[in-house]
Motif scaffolding. Structure first.
Motif, PDB file in Angstrom:
ATOM      1  N   VAL A  77       3.087  -0.892   8.945  1.00 45.30           N
ATOM      2  CA  VAL A  77       2.248  -1.283   7.807  1.00 45.30           C
ATOM      3  C   VAL A  77       2.827  -2.532   7.146  1.00 45.30           C
ATOM      4  O   VAL A  77       2.088  -3.464   6.797  1.00 45.30           O
ATOM      5  CB  VAL A  77       2.098  -0.127   6.798  1.00 45.30           C
ATOM      6  N   HIS A  78       4.137  -2.578   6.995  1.00 46.11           N
ATOM      7  CA  HIS A  78       4.803  -3.758   6.433  1.00 46.11           C
ATOM      8  C   HIS A  78       4.428  -5.005   7.235  1.00 46.11           C
ATOM      9  O   HIS A  78       4.055  -6.037   6.668  1.00 46.11           O
ATOM     10  CB  HIS A  78       6.317  -3.532   6.430  1.00 46.11           C
ATOM     11  N   GLU A  79       4.520  -4.905   8.552  1.00 44.95           N
ATOM     12  CA  GLU A  79       4.211  -6.062   9.399  1.00 44.95           C
ATOM     13  C   GLU A  79       2.729  -6.423   9.339  1.00 44.95           C
ATOM     14  O   GLU A  79       2.364  -7.599   9.376  1.00 44.95           O
ATOM     15  CB  GLU A  79       4.664  -5.812  10.834  1.00 44.95           C
ATOM     16  N   LEU A  80       1.848  -5.444   9.224  1.00 45.21           N
ATOM     17  CA  LEU A  80       0.419  -5.725   9.087  1.00 45.21           C
ATOM     18  C   LEU A  80       0.121  -6.439   7.774  1.00 45.21           C
ATOM     19  O   LEU A  80      -0.749  -7.316   7.717  1.00 45.21           O
ATOM     20  CB  LEU A  80      -0.399  -4.437   9.187  1.00 45.21           C
ATOM     21  N   LEU A  81       0.842  -6.088   6.733  1.00 43.47           N
ATOM     22  CA  LEU A  81       0.649  -6.767   5.449  1.00 43.47           C
ATOM     23  C   LEU A  81       1.023  -8.245   5.547  1.00 43.47           C
ATOM     24  O   LEU A  81       0.428  -9.084   4.866  1.00 43.47           O
ATOM     25  CB  LEU A  81       1.438  -6.074   4.343  1.00 43.47           C
ATOM     26  N   HIS A  82       1.976  -8.557   6.401  1.00 47.44           N
ATOM     27  CA  HIS A  82       2.290  -9.975   6.624  1.00 47.44           C
ATOM     28  C   HIS A  82       1.039 -10.716   7.102  1.00 47.44           C
ATOM     29  O   HIS A  82       0.804 -11.864   6.703  1.00 47.44           O
ATOM     30  CB  HIS A  82       3.412 -10.135   7.656  1.00 47.44           C
ATOM     31  N   LEU A  83       0.233 -10.086   7.941  1.00 48.06           N
ATOM     32  CA  LEU A  83      -0.980 -10.735   8.436  1.00 48.06           C
ATOM     33  C   LEU A  83      -1.963 -10.998   7.298  1.00 48.06           C
ATOM     34  O   LEU A  83      -2.621 -12.039   7.273  1.00 48.06           O
ATOM     35  CB  LEU A  83      -1.641  -9.884   9.520  1.00 48.06           C
ATOM     36  N   LEU A  84      -2.065 -10.062   6.366  1.00 50.62           N
ATOM     37  CA  LEU A  84      -2.959 -10.252   5.221  1.00 50.62           C
ATOM     38  C   LEU A  84      -2.504 -11.406   4.335  1.00 50.62           C
ATOM     39  O   LEU A  84      -3.315 -12.051   3.675  1.00 50.62           O
ATOM     40  CB  LEU A  84      -3.028  -8.980   4.380  1.00 50.62           C
ATOM     41  N   GLN A 102       9.175  -9.309  -1.324  1.00 45.86           N
ATOM     42  CA  GLN A 102       9.223  -8.204  -2.275  1.00 45.86           C
ATOM     43  C   GLN A 102       7.829  -7.623  -2.499  1.00 45.86           C
ATOM     44  O   GLN A 102       7.662  -6.405  -2.605  1.00 45.86           O
ATOM     45  CB  GLN A 102       9.836  -8.663  -3.592  1.00 45.86           C
ATOM     46  N   LEU A 103       6.823  -8.493  -2.553  1.00 50.16           N
ATOM     47  CA  LEU A 103       5.444  -8.034  -2.717  1.00 50.16           C
ATOM     48  C   LEU A 103       5.014  -7.193  -1.524  1.00 50.16           C
ATOM     49  O   LEU A 103       4.399  -6.126  -1.678  1.00 50.16           O
ATOM     50  CB  LEU A 103       4.497  -9.224  -2.885  1.00 50.16           C
ATOM     51  N   ILE A 104       5.358  -7.614  -0.323  1.00 56.39           N
ATOM     52  CA  ILE A 104       5.008  -6.849   0.875  1.00 56.39           C
ATOM     53  C   ILE A 104       5.687  -5.479   0.846  1.00 56.39           C
ATOM     54  O   ILE A 104       5.064  -4.463   1.167  1.00 56.39           O
ATOM     55  CB  ILE A 104       5.377  -7.635   2.152  1.00 56.39           C
ATOM     56  N   ASN A 105       6.945  -5.432   0.456  1.00 53.24           N
ATOM     57  CA  ASN A 105       7.651  -4.152   0.361  1.00 53.24           C
ATOM     58  C   ASN A 105       6.960  -3.225  -0.637  1.00 53.24           C
ATOM     59  O   ASN A 105       6.770  -2.037  -0.367  1.00 53.24           O
ATOM     60  CB  ASN A 105       9.114  -4.358  -0.031  1.00 53.24           C
ATOM     61  N   LEU A 106       6.587  -3.755  -1.781  1.00 51.91           N
ATOM     62  CA  LEU A 106       5.918  -2.954  -2.796  1.00 51.91           C
ATOM     63  C   LEU A 106       4.566  -2.458  -2.311  1.00 51.91           C
ATOM     64  O   LEU A 106       4.229  -1.280  -2.457  1.00 51.91           O
ATOM     65  CB  LEU A 106       5.757  -3.765  -4.086  1.00 51.91           C
ATOM     66  N   LEU A 107       3.779  -3.345  -1.728  1.00 56.07           N
ATOM     67  CA  LEU A 107       2.466  -2.950  -1.217  1.00 56.07           C
ATOM     68  C   LEU A 107       2.576  -1.885  -0.134  1.00 56.07           C
ATOM     69  O   LEU A 107       1.783  -0.946  -0.086  1.00 56.07           O
ATOM     70  CB  LEU A 107       1.713  -4.173  -0.674  1.00 56.07           C
TER      71      LEU A 107
END
Length: 120
Positions: A77-84, A102-107
């Motif tokens: 999920v963390h890596e997918l958020l990078h795509l967003l 930090q935002l990706i970790n929180l999300l």
């Protein structure tokens, strides 16, 4: 978690995060293949393709506190958020600042927590 189950979860998270138009795959790798991190991804934004690489669970014990506990779904999920968040990275694919990471970790934490609450 077997890779087949992780790929099933990938399809779920693609839909949930609105990444349906992307062709994404996930694979387990050796720690040195992701610079001894939990995972990484490579992507082609023009063709909407990505490969998420996650340390094989066999090597999860190599990560000791203060690192968070190994969780392949969390890493994915963390890596997918990078795509967003591609619009927030520079031309070389690196975060402009530590605040993006930090935002990706929180999300990631919020999304997984909400998902677990709705499935209970």
């Amino acid at each position: 978690m077997k890779i087949s189950k992780l790929r099933h979860k990938l399809r779920y998270w693609q839909r949930r995060l609105g990444l349906d138009v992307w062709k994404i795959d996930v694979e387990y790798v050796l720690p040195h293949e992701v610079q001894n991190a939990y995972g990484s991804n490579t992507y082609d934004n023009n063709h909407r393709t990505a490969l998420v690489r996650i340390v094989d669970p066999e090597f999860s014990s190599m990560f000791q506190p203060p690192a968070p506990a190994y969780d392949a779904e969390n890493v994915m999920v963390h890596e997918l958020l990078h795509l967003l968040l591609i619009p927030l990275v520079d031309s070389e694919g690196e975060p402009d600042t530590a605040s993006v990471e930090q935002l990706i970790n929180l999300l990631t934490e919020v999304i997984l927590t909400l998902s677990k609450e709705t499935t209970q």
